[in-house]
Design a protein around this motif. Structure first.
Motif, PDB file in Angstrom:
ATOM      1  N   LEU A 140      42.210  52.137  39.733  1.00 36.19           N
ATOM      2  CA  LEU A 140      42.340  50.707  39.981  1.00 36.19           C
ATOM      3  C   LEU A 140      43.672  50.216  39.440  1.00 36.19           C
ATOM      4  CD1 LEU A 140      38.813  49.381  38.843  1.00 36.19           C
ATOM      5  CD2 LEU A 140      39.510  50.170  41.114  1.00 36.19           C
ATOM      6  N   ASN A 141      44.457  49.553  40.289  1.00 38.96           N
ATOM      7  CA  ASN A 141      45.640  48.864  39.775  1.00 38.96           C
ATOM      8  C   ASN A 141      45.185  47.502  39.264  1.00 38.96           C
ATOM      9  OD1 ASN A 141      45.405  47.136  42.010  1.00 38.96           O
ATOM     10  ND2 ASN A 141      46.900  48.274  43.205  1.00 38.96           N
ATOM     11  N   GLN A 142      46.097  46.678  38.795  1.00 35.71           N
ATOM     12  CA  GLN A 142      45.689  45.385  38.230  1.00 35.71           C
ATOM     13  C   GLN A 142      44.971  44.507  39.252  1.00 35.71           C
ATOM     14  OE1 GLN A 142      47.990  43.053  35.517  1.00 35.71           O
ATOM     15  NE2 GLN A 142      49.298  44.789  34.994  1.00 35.71           N
ATOM     16  N   GLU A 143      45.459  44.510  40.477  1.00 40.15           N
ATOM     17  CA  GLU A 143      44.818  43.687  41.515  1.00 40.15           C
ATOM     18  C   GLU A 143      43.403  44.186  41.812  1.00 40.15           C
ATOM     19  OE1 GLU A 143      45.435  42.561  46.200  1.00 40.15           O
ATOM     20  OE2 GLU A 143      47.203  43.082  45.021  1.00 40.15           O
ATOM     21  N   ASP A 144      43.248  45.514  41.953  1.00 39.88           N
ATOM     22  CA  ASP A 144      41.915  46.092  42.182  1.00 39.88           C
ATOM     23  C   ASP A 144      40.980  45.771  41.017  1.00 39.88           C
ATOM     24  OD1 ASP A 144      42.878  47.325  44.523  1.00 39.88           O
ATOM     25  OD2 ASP A 144      43.365  49.189  43.459  1.00 39.88           O
ATOM     26  N   PHE A 145      41.520  45.857  39.803  1.00 40.36           N
ATOM     27  CA  PHE A 145      40.724  45.557  38.620  1.00 40.36           C
ATOM     28  C   PHE A 145      40.226  44.116  38.655  1.00 40.36           C
ATOM     29  CE2 PHE A 145      40.743  43.949  34.165  1.00 40.36           C
ATOM     30  CZ  PHE A 145      39.579  44.575  33.741  1.00 40.36           C
ATOM     31  N   SER A 146      41.077  43.197  39.034  1.00 37.12           N
ATOM     32  CA  SER A 146      40.675  41.784  39.135  1.00 37.12           C
ATOM     33  C   SER A 146      39.557  41.608  40.152  1.00 37.12           C
ATOM     34  CB  SER A 146      41.872  40.914  39.525  1.00 37.12           C
ATOM     35  OG  SER A 146      42.821  40.905  38.497  1.00 37.12           O
ATOM     36  N   VAL A 147      39.673  42.302  41.273  1.00 33.73           N
ATOM     37  CA  VAL A 147      38.640  42.223  42.323  1.00 33.73           C
ATOM     38  C   VAL A 147      37.313  42.766  41.804  1.00 33.73           C
ATOM     39  CG1 VAL A 147      37.951  43.165  44.581  1.00 33.73           C
ATOM     40  CG2 VAL A 147      40.268  42.262  44.252  1.00 33.73           C
ATOM     41  N   LYS A 148      37.361  43.885  41.110  1.00 38.10           N
ATOM     42  CA  LYS A 148      36.126  44.494  40.597  1.00 38.10           C
ATOM     43  C   LYS A 148      35.515  43.644  39.478  1.00 38.10           C
ATOM     44  CE  LYS A 148      36.052  47.646  43.574  1.00 38.10           C
ATOM     45  NZ  LYS A 148      35.092  47.497  44.675  1.00 38.10           N
ATOM     46  N   CYS A 149      36.344  42.993  38.685  1.00 34.67           N
ATOM     47  CA  CYS A 149      35.814  42.065  37.670  1.00 34.67           C
ATOM     48  C   CYS A 149      35.096  40.897  38.339  1.00 34.67           C
ATOM     49  CB  CYS A 149      36.930  41.560  36.761  1.00 34.67           C
ATOM     50  SG  CYS A 149      37.433  42.766  35.524  1.00 34.67           S
ATOM     51  N   ALA A 150      35.682  40.368  39.401  1.00 36.44           N
ATOM     52  CA  ALA A 150      35.041  39.277  40.142  1.00 36.44           C
ATOM     53  C   ALA A 150      33.702  39.742  40.722  1.00 36.44           C
ATOM     54  CB  ALA A 150      35.960  38.781  41.253  1.00 36.44           C
ATOM     55  N   GLU A 151      33.668  40.974  41.201  1.00 35.24           N
ATOM     56  CA  GLU A 151      32.418  41.539  41.732  1.00 35.24           C
ATOM     57  C   GLU A 151      31.371  41.656  40.622  1.00 35.24           C
ATOM     58  OE1 GLU A 151      30.966  45.668  43.866  1.00 35.24           O
ATOM     59  OE2 GLU A 151      33.062  45.058  44.141  1.00 35.24           O
ATOM     60  N   LEU A 152      31.799  42.107  39.452  1.00 35.94           N
ATOM     61  CA  LEU A 152      30.883  42.214  38.319  1.00 35.94           C
ATOM     62  C   LEU A 152      30.358  40.840  37.912  1.00 35.94           C
ATOM     63  CD1 LEU A 152      29.619  44.095  36.142  1.00 35.94           C
ATOM     64  CD2 LEU A 152      31.635  43.621  34.731  1.00 35.94           C
ATOM     65  N   ILE A 153      31.242  39.869  37.847  1.00 38.55           N
ATOM     66  CA  ILE A 153      30.856  38.502  37.474  1.00 38.55           C
ATOM     67  C   ILE A 153      29.845  37.937  38.471  1.00 38.55           C
ATOM     68  CG2 ILE A 153      31.728  36.128  37.266  1.00 38.55           C
ATOM     69  CD1 ILE A 153      34.366  37.467  36.163  1.00 38.55           C
ATOM     70  N   SER A 154      30.025  38.244  39.741  1.00 39.21           N
ATOM     71  CA  SER A 154      29.109  37.728  40.775  1.00 39.21           C
ATOM     72  C   SER A 154      27.692  38.281  40.616  1.00 39.21           C
ATOM     73  CB  SER A 154      29.645  38.037  42.173  1.00 39.21           C
ATOM     74  OG  SER A 154      29.494  39.416  42.468  1.00 39.21           O
ATOM     75  N   LYS A 155      27.537  39.385  39.922  1.00 33.14           N
ATOM     76  CA  LYS A 155      26.216  39.993  39.729  1.00 33.14           C
ATOM     77  C   LYS A 155      25.442  39.368  38.568  1.00 33.14           C
ATOM     78  CE  LYS A 155      27.593  44.401  41.638  1.00 33.14           C
ATOM     79  NZ  LYS A 155      26.990  45.701  41.863  1.00 33.14           N
ATOM     80  N   LEU A 156      26.127  38.639  37.689  1.00 33.25           N
ATOM     81  CA  LEU A 156      25.461  38.051  36.525  1.00 33.25           C
ATOM     82  C   LEU A 156      24.451  37.004  36.976  1.00 33.25           C
ATOM     83  CD1 LEU A 156      28.509  37.588  34.124  1.00 33.25           C
ATOM     84  CD2 LEU A 156      26.943  39.531  34.274  1.00 33.25           C
TER      85      LEU A 156
END
Length: 195
Positions: A6-22
């Protein structure tokens, strides 16, 4: 086992995905340094967490050899195909150690959670975040320490990658399962957008 980079942009996308699961609103979010600190920073920037308290804890694995300048230089020279095989080998070794982890012994391992004195709700909702769970030892220790301080709290865990399904603790929320993830702060990350 697959290795994802994951580059920084991919990491941001995956963090947003994780947050959406909360599916709950925490009173406190605890990030486990180093990787959990980066995940926590992404969560802090979301409007729905503006009134949440944020804290960091440190509990690092011993990696003397991996921290040497010589090792870091070798990693820069190797192609990802070789680095991926090294990651898979390391993960297979970690998988074999899971059955040997003495959960009772690590339950007694104390970490600094003095920041908890500021939390006045005995039934607080707490979210622990990290970049990945491998054996689960680090997450288990942090969760056990928080549970000791707050026996009535609802404590949940979230990671980008749950790498070993047989870990001693299972995350409540995750993006990848049975995958190894190379993050922008990883020692073997070759991108120019390092943290």
């Amino acid at each position: 086992m697959e290795v994802k980079t994951l580059n920084q942009e991919d990491f941001s996308v995956k963090c947003a995905e994780l947050i959406s699961k909360l599916d709950f609103k925490p009173d406190l979010i605890v990030g486990i340094l180093n990787g959990g600190g980066y995940v926590m920073d992404k969560i802090k920037n979301q409007n729905q967490f503006k009134k949440v308290s944020f804290e960091l804890v440190t509990l690092q694995r011993k990696q003397k050899f991996k921290s040497t300048p010589m090792f870091k230089n070798i990693l820069k020279l190797l192609p990802y195909s070789v680095l991926n095989k090294l990651r898979i080998y390391e993960s297979e070794k970690a998988k074999k150690t899971i059955k040997k982890i003495d959960v009772h012994q690590i339950s007694n391992f104390k970490i600094d959670v003095s920041f908890l004195s500021a939390i006045k709700k005995p039934d607080a909702t707490i979210l622990i975040v990290d970049d990945a769970i491998d054996t689960g030892k680090t997450m288990y220790i942090v969760k056990t320490n928080l549970r000791t301080q707050f026996p009535k709290a609802q404590i949940k865990t979230a990671v980008i990658s749950w790498t070993i399904e047989t870990s001693i603790i299972k995350p409540d929320y995750f993006v990848f399962k049975n995958s190894l993830v190379r993050f922008p702060w990883s020692k073997d990350y070759k991108g120019k957008d390092k943290f």
